[in-house]
Write an enzyme that holds these catalytic residues in place. Sequence first.
Site, short mmCIF file in Angstrom:
data_model
loop_
_atom_site.label_atom_id
_atom_site.label_comp_id
_atom_site.label_asym_id
_atom_site.label_seq_id
_atom_site.Cartn_x
_atom_site.Cartn_y
_atom_site.Cartn_z
N ILE A 135 39.06 48.01 41.55
CA ILE A 135 39.55 48.93 40.53
C ILE A 135 39.06 50.34 40.85
O ILE A 135 37.98 50.51 41.41
CB ILE A 135 39.10 48.48 39.12
CG1 ILE A 135 39.72 49.35 38.02
CG2 ILE A 135 37.60 48.41 39.00
CD1 ILE A 135 39.51 48.80 36.60
N CYS A 136 39.87 51.32 40.53
CA CYS A 136 39.50 52.73 40.64
C CYS A 136 39.10 53.08 42.07
O CYS A 136 39.80 52.81 43.02
CB CYS A 136 38.39 53.05 39.63
SG CYS A 136 37.95 54.79 39.49
#
Length: 208
Positions: free
Chosen positions: A106-107
Amino acid sequence: MEKQIVYLFVFDTLADWETGYAIAAINNPAHQKHPGRYGVQTLGLTSDPITTIGGMTILPDVSLDEVEAGAMLILPGGEAWDEGKNTQILETAKAFLQAGIPIAAICGATAGLARAGLLDDRPHTSNAAEYLQATGYRGAAHYQSQPVVTADNVITANSTAPIEFAYHIFKALDLYDEPVLDAWFGLFKTGDPAYYFTLQQLTTPPQP
């Protein structure tokens, strides 16, 4: 039943909010299809304590040289990725994928996967297409403007989609029966108490 380990990579600047929903549910047997099947272990590059972006101190359960094959590797975001750090964990991610073990990023961790060439040939997402293009990767044609994308054992997510990220992780792990998973998602995404009552109805054993 021996627990299958889900590794959570931890490092200085880890973004606390991005994996909270996922790891809390994985480690909690309530409502699970096979309660106690999974356990969460924190994985550091070394055994030294790390400090999250929220100021939390975490002592890794295992270091990189101690990691064994598990059920999944979860890679949170954090400033370290954009500072060119965390490269060592990407070799572990590659080894997991080669062994058929899913990874979830994620991210900023998606940028790490991009730099490692792991997003060149599979559908994926991130914080923005431009964010990944800045890594110089070759997978721009496979970018999808979605909160989360799962493809070929790789889950990628936007930093603002921790609930959707958890949902895809739970599906990959087969953590809940489908109606339970849908009720869980509805509850945490909307806050509608109707989903809570549905969840209770689905998971409360019938009275004799």
